[in-house]
Write a protein that holds these residues in place. Structure first.
Motif, PDB file in Angstrom:
ATOM      1  N   PHE A  84       5.468  34.869  34.714  1.00 53.39           N
ATOM      2  CA  PHE A  84       5.961  36.157  35.240  1.00 53.39           C
ATOM      3  C   PHE A  84       6.226  37.185  34.148  1.00 53.39           C
ATOM      4  O   PHE A  84       7.222  37.916  34.218  1.00 53.39           O
ATOM      5  CB  PHE A  84       7.273  35.978  36.016  1.00 53.39           C
ATOM      6  CG  PHE A  84       7.196  35.074  37.198  1.00 53.39           C
ATOM      7  CD1 PHE A  84       6.390  35.374  38.270  1.00 53.39           C
ATOM      8  CD2 PHE A  84       7.967  33.920  37.257  1.00 53.39           C
ATOM      9  CE1 PHE A  84       6.343  34.545  39.380  1.00 53.39           C
ATOM     10  CE2 PHE A  84       7.920  33.082  38.358  1.00 53.39           C
ATOM     11  CZ  PHE A  84       7.109  33.399  39.415  1.00 53.39           C
ATOM     12  N   TYR A  85       5.389  37.255  33.117  1.00 50.88           N
ATOM     13  CA  TYR A  85       5.705  38.197  32.040  1.00 50.88           C
ATOM     14  C   TYR A  85       5.752  39.632  32.557  1.00 50.88           C
ATOM     15  O   TYR A  85       4.888  40.080  33.297  1.00 50.88           O
ATOM     16  CB  TYR A  85       4.645  38.108  30.945  1.00 50.88           C
ATOM     17  CG  TYR A  85       4.951  37.085  29.875  1.00 50.88           C
ATOM     18  CD1 TYR A  85       5.938  36.122  30.056  1.00 50.88           C
ATOM     19  CD2 TYR A  85       4.254  37.081  28.674  1.00 50.88           C
ATOM     20  CE1 TYR A  85       6.208  35.184  29.079  1.00 50.88           C
ATOM     21  CE2 TYR A  85       4.517  36.136  27.688  1.00 50.88           C
ATOM     22  CZ  TYR A  85       5.488  35.185  27.896  1.00 50.88           C
ATOM     23  OH  TYR A  85       5.751  34.256  26.936  1.00 50.88           O
ATOM     24  N   ASP A 103      -0.152  50.038  28.776  1.00 48.29           N
ATOM     25  CA  ASP A 103       0.400  49.555  30.040  1.00 48.29           C
ATOM     26  C   ASP A 103       1.170  48.241  29.872  1.00 48.29           C
ATOM     27  O   ASP A 103       2.376  48.253  29.709  1.00 48.29           O
ATOM     28  CB  ASP A 103      -0.711  49.415  31.085  1.00 48.29           C
ATOM     29  CG  ASP A 103      -2.022  48.955  30.465  1.00 48.29           C
ATOM     30  OD1 ASP A 103      -1.980  48.033  29.651  1.00 48.29           O
ATOM     31  OD2 ASP A 103      -3.073  49.534  30.800  1.00 48.29           O
ATOM     32  N   VAL A 104       0.469  47.122  29.918  1.00 49.89           N
ATOM     33  CA  VAL A 104       1.175  45.850  29.863  1.00 49.89           C
ATOM     34  C   VAL A 104       0.950  45.217  28.487  1.00 49.89           C
ATOM     35  O   VAL A 104       0.333  45.813  27.625  1.00 49.89           O
ATOM     36  CB  VAL A 104       0.697  44.892  30.973  1.00 49.89           C
ATOM     37  CG1 VAL A 104       0.944  45.496  32.325  1.00 49.89           C
ATOM     38  CG2 VAL A 104      -0.775  44.575  30.804  1.00 49.89           C
ATOM     39  N   PHE A 118      12.735  39.737  28.174  1.00 50.24           N
ATOM     40  CA  PHE A 118      12.415  38.856  29.300  1.00 50.24           C
ATOM     41  C   PHE A 118      11.844  37.546  28.802  1.00 50.24           C
ATOM     42  O   PHE A 118      12.185  36.477  29.297  1.00 50.24           O
ATOM     43  CB  PHE A 118      11.426  39.531  30.253  1.00 50.24           C
ATOM     44  CG  PHE A 118      10.985  38.626  31.357  1.00 50.24           C
ATOM     45  CD1 PHE A 118      11.761  38.480  32.490  1.00 50.24           C
ATOM     46  CD2 PHE A 118       9.818  37.876  31.250  1.00 50.24           C
ATOM     47  CE1 PHE A 118      11.377  37.614  33.492  1.00 50.24           C
ATOM     48  CE2 PHE A 118       9.436  37.004  32.252  1.00 50.24           C
ATOM     49  CZ  PHE A 118      10.216  36.874  33.373  1.00 50.24           C
ATOM     50  N   GLN A 119      10.946  37.633  27.820  1.00 50.69           N
ATOM     51  CA  GLN A 119      10.334  36.397  27.320  1.00 50.69           C
ATOM     52  C   GLN A 119      11.391  35.468  26.750  1.00 50.69           C
ATOM     53  O   GLN A 119      11.354  34.252  26.960  1.00 50.69           O
ATOM     54  CB  GLN A 119       9.282  36.727  26.265  1.00 50.69           C
ATOM     55  CG  GLN A 119       8.183  37.611  26.823  1.00 50.69           C
ATOM     56  CD  GLN A 119       7.124  37.930  25.781  1.00 50.69           C
ATOM     57  OE1 GLN A 119       7.101  37.393  24.697  1.00 50.69           O
ATOM     58  NE2 GLN A 119       6.226  38.838  26.129  1.00 50.69           N
ATOM     59  N   HIS A 120      12.356  36.049  26.036  1.00 53.52           N
ATOM     60  CA  HIS A 120      13.431  35.198  25.498  1.00 53.52           C
ATOM     61  C   HIS A 120      14.215  34.545  26.635  1.00 53.52           C
ATOM     62  O   HIS A 120      14.488  33.352  26.618  1.00 53.52           O
ATOM     63  CB  HIS A 120      14.360  36.017  24.612  1.00 53.52           C
ATOM     64  CG  HIS A 120      13.836  36.225  23.225  1.00 53.52           C
ATOM     65  ND1 HIS A 120      13.844  35.240  22.286  1.00 53.52           N
ATOM     66  CD2 HIS A 120      13.274  37.298  22.634  1.00 53.52           C
ATOM     67  CE1 HIS A 120      13.307  35.697  21.154  1.00 53.52           C
ATOM     68  NE2 HIS A 120      12.939  36.941  21.358  1.00 53.52           N
ATOM     69  N   PHE A 121      14.581  35.364  27.608  1.00 57.88           N
ATOM     70  CA  PHE A 121      15.329  34.830  28.756  1.00 57.88           C
ATOM     71  C   PHE A 121      14.539  33.716  29.423  1.00 57.88           C
ATOM     72  O   PHE A 121      15.059  32.659  29.728  1.00 57.88           O
ATOM     73  CB  PHE A 121      15.592  35.942  29.771  1.00 57.88           C
ATOM     74  CG  PHE A 121      16.890  36.640  29.574  1.00 57.88           C
ATOM     75  CD1 PHE A 121      17.367  36.871  28.301  1.00 57.88           C
ATOM     76  CD2 PHE A 121      17.632  37.081  30.658  1.00 57.88           C
ATOM     77  CE1 PHE A 121      18.570  37.520  28.113  1.00 57.88           C
ATOM     78  CE2 PHE A 121      18.839  37.725  30.472  1.00 57.88           C
ATOM     79  CZ  PHE A 121      19.294  37.949  29.208  1.00 57.88           C
ATOM     80  N   LEU A 124      14.648  40.060  37.342  1.00 58.73           N
ATOM     81  CA  LEU A 124      13.242  40.397  37.568  1.00 58.73           C
ATOM     82  C   LEU A 124      13.062  40.971  38.971  1.00 58.73           C
ATOM     83  O   LEU A 124      12.340  41.962  39.161  1.00 58.73           O
ATOM     84  CB  LEU A 124      12.377  39.157  37.388  1.00 58.73           C
ATOM     85  CG  LEU A 124      10.875  39.359  37.523  1.00 58.73           C
ATOM     86  CD1 LEU A 124      10.381  40.314  36.449  1.00 58.73           C
ATOM     87  CD2 LEU A 124      10.143  38.039  37.397  1.00 58.73           C
ATOM     88  N   ILE A 125      13.757  40.374  39.940  1.00 61.67           N
ATOM     89  CA  ILE A 125      13.664  40.896  41.305  1.00 61.67           C
ATOM     90  C   ILE A 125      14.233  42.317  41.350  1.00 61.67           C
ATOM     91  O   ILE A 125      13.650  43.227  41.933  1.00 61.67           O
ATOM     92  CB  ILE A 125      14.408  39.973  42.287  1.00 61.67           C
ATOM     93  CG1 ILE A 125      13.697  38.618  42.356  1.00 61.67           C
ATOM     94  CG2 ILE A 125      14.481  40.593  43.665  1.00 61.67           C
ATOM     95  CD1 ILE A 125      14.440  37.589  43.153  1.00 61.67           C
TER      96      ILE A 125
END
Ligand code: HEA
Ligand code: HEA
Ligand code: CUA
Ligand SMILES: [Cu+2]
Lengths: 230, 599, 397
Positions: free
Chosen positions: B184-185, C162-163, B287-290, B265-266
């Motif tokens: 989910f990145y 973008d990503v 986010f990646q760390h989390f 994320l939601i």
């Protein structure tokens, strides 16, 4: 967990004793103490997970504050400290009453147990009302909303939407815990009236009490982080 | 091994006696009507039934995830490829499967959804709950001599939460699936499929399943601490219990963090709160760390129960006490501990130098306790009496495959090499060797080992061994070529690729078919056993742990007819004839020479 | 004997690695093979011993198990400590190699690489872009051919629109994530020029892949990297696709629109519908936003501010009928000068025939940084442009 056989129930009718006096532990426990210890251990563990959940939130707060200090300083100066303070006091009072409630459950004082549960519930209610009526609603109307929904025109940093994201996220998750707590107190109230709790059996009161303390403690951290540190 | 005294005395006065209302019958015994039976199962708080229900659900999800994997492999056998010289379009299996013809964008999209579905199902719905919730649930109380887990209703709640989460996931799949990859990145996952709610459903599914995981873990930690039969000390527990316990600790401590991460994320997806959104000043690397703060520890949630099973299999089928019991037990705890501080090794290509150095060093550290376990298992075989029944074959396959998987982790921990290997099929091969070759292999071995106990039926040893051979060969054929192509530069999550990698993909796809044949054979062996299997004796394998020595096959509702009386350690094969077996079936070694008599 | 070892090594090398062509690749390969041999030896020790035990101590009917000790501390310490010792050099070599891959030497040739779904756009230090494109996997997929000089350090400075993407060059054994709103860099020094095959008339180019999942065409997001002799490099660089020399601002603007920044993909100039609002006759029109407000784009300054905000803060306003989250900020990608050229293009008769003659005369001056706060709701006011070329750096790394 608690099972009362029909026989005991009749005995309770006749002698005026409460169901709590006949409480037997669930069959997979050796005795009541064993059950009590086990349940308490479980509850502590669960509260540990709650603390970890909020630590994640605090981490997000910390990192975002580090990246955009200006947005956080300005954003937090827009919060009304007095409402936060009132809510802090309300929660502290409720912490006292819930502790008192546990003690009354232990001593078998059903009346005061009920009163304390009720007060605690009301404190939760006051907290929620203050939160929604005096904090969330005006902010909603002014557009002090998280991220993309932000539309409040007076700001000093373009990153303030993030601050509001953290504010709504953290207080929202906390408020939902308060609501769950209120639900639990309602449940306790019903059971307490039935006389489920007594010196021999007050697990549930104690468990909910501990949960409520954690909810308080989280607020004790949130209040200065959000309202006080500019 | 320390001897546990007669624990009966310690129990005096505790439990009420047998109620005499039919509790003496097997827990599988149906009720009068079908409806009553269904209701009985649906509302049961018996850890054995919950374990069996989990087992069925997890295997079903494994089946779904496996089908998705076969679809993935099918497309990669011959991916869409437009010959730019002759303008011939070839391959595009998925395009044909889903009837989108040769629209490359669409067939890529289908591929990505199949790949994501496979990853999410396998991780969140199969391997994390897998062993603990099914075998763990069934065996933990039996092994420590308890009548149930500490919180039976929480256990049932956890099952229903798992069910809810699975339904959400299937719903997201029916709504069209998600194409985020299992990690989910952001910002990809917050922007893809704009206007659809599937991603939210899928993330919610993972979030919900997280709670079932927390509850199961919490239950097991408390059960292990508080419900051990009196006299059973920490070091008298079977090592299976240690493994489940270690995994449960990680579940309790790490899952809340993924909870808050997925919640954020939601929020991000629904309200764009901006914390992870670079366009608003948020930080996607946060986010990646989390995410990995949870998802690294969780790989040990996956493997520890697998290792837990291997302990039992190796001990039972070589008739030896586990070499260095204490070292193995402590290595479980140290793996659990270290697992929390290595998450950064998934981010070597996106974090700073200092962090990378620290995480790399810690990563190597986690290999040590694993090495201890592996070598101790090896030595356990020494002077044993090794019986190559199906479970033992699986244990040996585990040693083979898991050590390849684990050893290849060393390449990934080495910083400069990881800069090359990150994001390639080398990673894919690494984690399939540890997850499939480690946990799932151990899981299948464990199901075979405890099958007679759980269902009271024997399975066909011959066909199970054949199936094992298919699985073992097929597995290596599927995943070993992936190491090579990864190191040659084939990136992962690719729906098509340049022809240089064709040969490896072909091998891999053919391997996946061999593997699938093996899996389906297993399924038929099990079904055959349920329908036509011979009745199982209480202790067919000669085990010394309580579920074998003191319980019937299948166990009665309250587990034990009498409170178990433990007079020996879990692996004292040198000194004890296994109870509940045919006389003469097992032979004890010659008495120890006088010099070591006191040992 | 030695030849057997060399042949063995050669075999292993060919099995595991594509050709290596950078100064760092050799080091990485060395460490890879060191770990490989450690692994092979520990694996053989483990499985060899296991197999031996399984055969020697297989159960035979009537033969009892033998007694043996249940633990042995020195032995157990040995197999904790030996792996620990082996892993120390692995860690240090890995770390040293990592540091080398991170810090580019001074005087490297710098190339900007912009990533977006699903293409790489290299921009050389003279503003040039590759002219040569090749088909890759699919007819509609053209990927750029990137020239780099042999024997000179090259530094790629990358950012994404973008990503997250990740630039991966297998033959150079390196990759680094490319993140929106942040610059990351990577460097390498290629050794040999790419060989040319006169028979097929093709070069054996190095692949450049995208190694971070980024959506539908992730697998086609590639480029080809061609190493050229250092002495030919400057000539090739001068021959790149450059913005037309001595061109008028609107011509440059058109170049940015069509060739460089890819505005063209979403914004048409002929009024056709596309992902974003068309630019056709935008100048002089009145736009309506999704919150119901409108804005007259009739005077030059309002127009400038509006376009500027839309480019740097695309989220600030949304034209009615378009989704909120599609466009990403060009902060740091597109500078003020290029912006004013694009605006000149938008106001030229080619794009705005209806109104261009009226407004064509007065070229608006870019307003001073931070000045026009009131006018356009002002998010951009205090924010980015003072920083010029650097994007806002949220990560702080
Ligand atoms: C069951 C799950 C599991 C397990 C147990 C492991 C175990 C290990 N993993 Fe793995 N890993 C994953 C599942 C797992 N991993 C997944 C799912 C991913 C990718 C996720 C994604 O991106 O999608 C991943 C990715 C991953 C990465 C990130 C790569 C990248 O994306 O760039 C790294 C990097 O360090 C790594 C390292 C390790 C190490 C060092 C171990 C160690 O614990 C291994 C220890 C074991 C041994 C060492 C072998 C046995 C020992 C011997 C035979 C004795 C001899 C030993 C020595 C000489 C040392 N893993
Ligand atoms: C537990 C974890 C697990 C397991 C078991 C598997 C099993 C398999 N996986 Fe994978 N896989 C992942 C976890 C797992 N996977 C993850 C996390 C990813 C990353 C996703 C991402 O990148 O986001 C991935 C990605 C992944 C890829 C890479 C996709 C890509 O990067 O583009 C591939 C490609 O070959 C693949 C193939 C397979 C195959 C062929 C199997 C086979 O082993 C499957 C065999 C199983 C069956 C054929 C089912 C048969 C079952 C029954 C009949 C039920 C009854 C069984 C019994 C009774 C025992 N998987
Ligand atoms: Cu760009 Cu993957
Ligand atoms: Cu990891």
């Amino acid at each position: 967990m608690a099972t009362i056989d029909a026989h005991d129930a009749i005995a309770a009718e006749l002698t005026g004793a409460t169901p709590a006096d006949f409480y037997k532990p669930a069959p997979h426990f050796f005795d009541r103490d064993h059950e009590f210890d086990t349940v308490k251990f479980g509850i502590w563990l669960f509260l540990g997970t709650e603390i970890l959940l909020f630590s994640g939130m605090f981490c997000a707060y910390g990192v975002m504050r580090m990246i955009h200090p200006e947005a956080f300083v300005h954003g937090s100066s827009l919060l009304e400290i007095h409402w936060g303070l009132i809510n802090t006091i309300v929660l502290l009072v409720s912490s006292y009453t819930v502790a008192a409630g546990v003690r009354h459950a232990q001593t078998g004082n059903r009346k005061w147990l009920l009163i304390n549960i009720a007060i605690t519930f009301l404190c939760g209610l006051v907290f929620i009302l203050v939160k929604f009526i005096f904090e969330y609603w005006p902010k909603y109307q002014l557009g002090k909303l998280p991220g993309m929904y932000y539309s409040y025109p007076y700001y000093s940093s373009e990153y303030e939407p993030i601050w509001w994201g953290i504010y709504w996220g953290a207080t929202g998750i906390h408020a939902s815990h308060v609501l769950v707590g209120m639900g639990l107190f309602t449940w306790l109230f019903v059971r307490a009236r039935r006389g489920d709790f007594g010196p021999r059996h007050y697990n549930a009161v104690e468990g909910v009490g501990l949960y409520w303390h954690i909810v308080d403690i989280v607020w004790i951290f949130l209040f200065p982080l959000l309202y006080l540190i500019h | 091994m320390a001897t546990i005294g007669n624990i009966k005395g310690g129990l005096a006065g505790g439990h009420g006696g047998v109620h005499g209302d039919g509790h003496d019958v097997s827990y599988l015994h149906p009720k009068e009507t079908i409806l009553a039976t269904i209701w009985d199962w649906a509302s049961t708080i018996d850890h054995k039934k919950i374990g069996v229900m989990y087992l069925v659900a997890v295997l079903f999800m494994f089946f779904l995830g496996g089908i998705a994997a076969l679809v993935v492999r099918l497309e990669l056998l011959h991916p869409t490829h437009v010959d730019t010289v002759n303008h011939v379009i070839s391959g595009n299996m998925l395009g044909h499967l889903f009837g989108v013809g040769d629209d490359l964008n669409k067939s890529n999209d289908y591929y990505n959804r199949a790949m994501t579905l496979h990853g999410i199902i396998m991780v969140f719905l199969v391997i994390v709950p897998g062993v603990p919730a099914s075998l763990g649930n069934f065996l933990l109380p039996l092994m420590i001599g308890a009548k149930d887990v500490a919180f039976p209703r929480l256990n049932l709640a956890s099952w229903y939460i798992y069910l809810t989460g699975s339904i959400f996931a299937v719903l997201a799949m029916i709504l069209g699936g998600v194409d985020t990859g299992w990690v989910f990145y952001v910002p990809y996952s917050t922007t893809t499929d704009d206007g659809y709610l599937r991603v939210v459903w899928m993330v919610t599914a993972a979030f919900v399943v997280g709670f079932s995981s927390i509850f199961t873990g919490l239950n097991f930690v408390v059960t292990t601490h508080k419900l051990r039969a009196p006299g059973m000390g920490w070091f008298d527990m079977p090592l299976f219990v240690w493994g489940i316990y270690g995994a449960a600790i990680i579940q309790v401590l790490a899952t809340p963090v993924i909870g808050i991460t997925l919640l954020l994320l939601i929020f991000e997806r629904l309200f764009h709160i901006g914390i992870f959104d670079p366009r608003m000043g948020g930080d996607p690397v946060l986010f990646q760390h989390f995410f990995w703060f949870y998802s690294h520890p969780v790989v040990y949630v996956m493997i520890l129960p697998g290792m837990a099973i291997i302990n039992e299999l190796i001990a039972v089928y070589s008739r030896k006490t586990i070499f260095g019991y204490r070292a193995v037990a402590f290595s479980t705890l140290s793996i659990a501990g270290i697992s929390f501080i290595v998450w950064g090794h998934h981010l070597f290509t996106s974090e700073g130098e200092v962090a990378a150095a620290v995480f790399s060093a810690l990563t190597f550290l986690v290999a040590i306790p694993t090495a201890v376990k592996v070598f101790n298992w090896m030595t356990t075989l020494y002077k044993g009496s090794i019986d190559l029944k199906t479970p033992m074959l699986y244990a040996l396959a585990f040693l083979f495959l898991f050590s390849i998987g684990g050893l290849t982790g060393l390449f990934l921990g080495a910083l400069s090499v990881d800069l090359h290997l990150h994001g390639t099929y080398f990673i894919v091969a690494h984690f399939h060797y540890v997850m499939m070759g480690g946990t799932i292999i151990a899981f299948i071995g464990g199901i075979h080992h405890w099958w007679p106990k759980m269902f009271g039926k024997m399975y066909s040893e011959f066909w199970a061994r054949i199936a094992w051979a298919f699985v073992f060969v097929g597995f290596n054929l599927t995943f070993f070529p992936q190491f090579i192509m990864g190191s040659l530069g084939m990136p992962r999550r690719y729906a098509t690729y340049v022809p240089d990698y064709q040969i490896y993909h072909t091998l891999s796809t053919v391997g996946s078919w061999v593997l699938a044949i093996g899996m389906f054979l297993h399924l038929f062996v099990f079904i055959h056993s349920l329908v036509l299997g011979k009745k199982a004796p209480p202790n067919p394998c000669g085990g010394l742990t309580l579920e074998w020595t003191d319980a019937a096959s299948p166990p009665i509702e309250h587990n034990f007819h009498r409170e178990p009386v433990v007079t020996h350690g879990p692996y004292d094969y040198d000194d004890v004839l296994p109870p509940q077996t045919e006389p003469g079936e097992f032979i004890l070694p010659a008495p120890a020479p006088a010099s070591r008599a006191g040992h | 004997m030695t030849s057997v070892v060399t042949i063995g090594q050669q075999f292993l090398r060919d099995m595991w690695f594509s050709r290596s062509n950078s100064t760092q690749a050799a080091e990485t390969d060395f460490l890879f093979f060191f770990v490989l041999w450690v692994n092979i030896l520990s694996f053989l020790f483990l499985m060899g011993t296991t197999t031996y035990f399984v055969i020697k101590y297989r159960s035979r009917p009537g033969v009892p198990t033998q007694r043996s000790v249940s633990h042995n501390t020195p032995l157990e310490l040995a197999w904790s400590i030996i792996p620990l010792i082996v892993m120390v050099p692995i860690f240090f070599w890995g770390f040293a190699g990592f540091l080398k891959k991170q810090a580019a030497p001074a005087g490297s040739e710098e190339i900007r690489v912009n990533a977006e779904k699903w293409k790489w756009t290299p921009v050389y230090s003279n503003g040039g872009q590759p002219k040569e494109y090749q088909k890759f996997i699919h007819e509609d997929n053209d990927v750029p051919v990137i020239f780099v000089p042999a024997g000179r350090p090259v530094k790629l400075i990358m950012t994404s629109k973008d990503v997250i993407h990740s630039l991966f060059i297998p033959d150079f054994r390196t990759k680094i994530d490319v993140t929106p709103n942040r610059y990351t860099s990577m460097w390498f020094q290629a050794i040999d020029p790419t060989p040319y095959d006169p028979d097929t008339k093709t070069y054996k180019d190095h692949y450049v892949f995208c190694a971070e999942y980024c959506g539908d065409n992730h697998s086609q997001m590639a480029a080809l990297l061609r190493v050229v002799p250092a002495d030919q490099y400057e000539a090739l660089k001068a021959d790149l696709l450059l913005p037309p020399e001595g061109a008028k601002p609107e011509e440059l603007g058109e170049f940015w629109w069509s060739k460089r920044f890819g505005c063209k993909q979403c914004h048409t100039i002929d009024g056709k519908a596309s992902t974003g609002p068309t630019w056709f006759n935008l100048w002089g029109s009145t736009v309506e936003f999704d919150d119901g407000t409108t804005l007259d784009l009739k005077d030059a300054e309002t127009f400038f501010n509006y376009v500027r905000e839309s480019v740097y803060e695309p989220q600030a306003k949304t034209v009615k009928g378009f989704p909120k989250t599609t466009m990403n900020s060009f902060q740091g990608l597109l500078d003020e000068k290029q912006l004013s050229q694009i605006i000149a293009f938008m106001r030229s008769p080619k794009v705005s025939p209806a109104t261009a003659p009226a407004g064509g005369g007065d070229q608006p001056k870019p307003p001073e940084a931070g000045a026009p706060k009131g006018g356009s709701g002002g998010v951009g006011g205090a924010g980015g442009e003072a920083k010029g070329e650097t994007p806002a750096k949220p990560g702080g790394k």
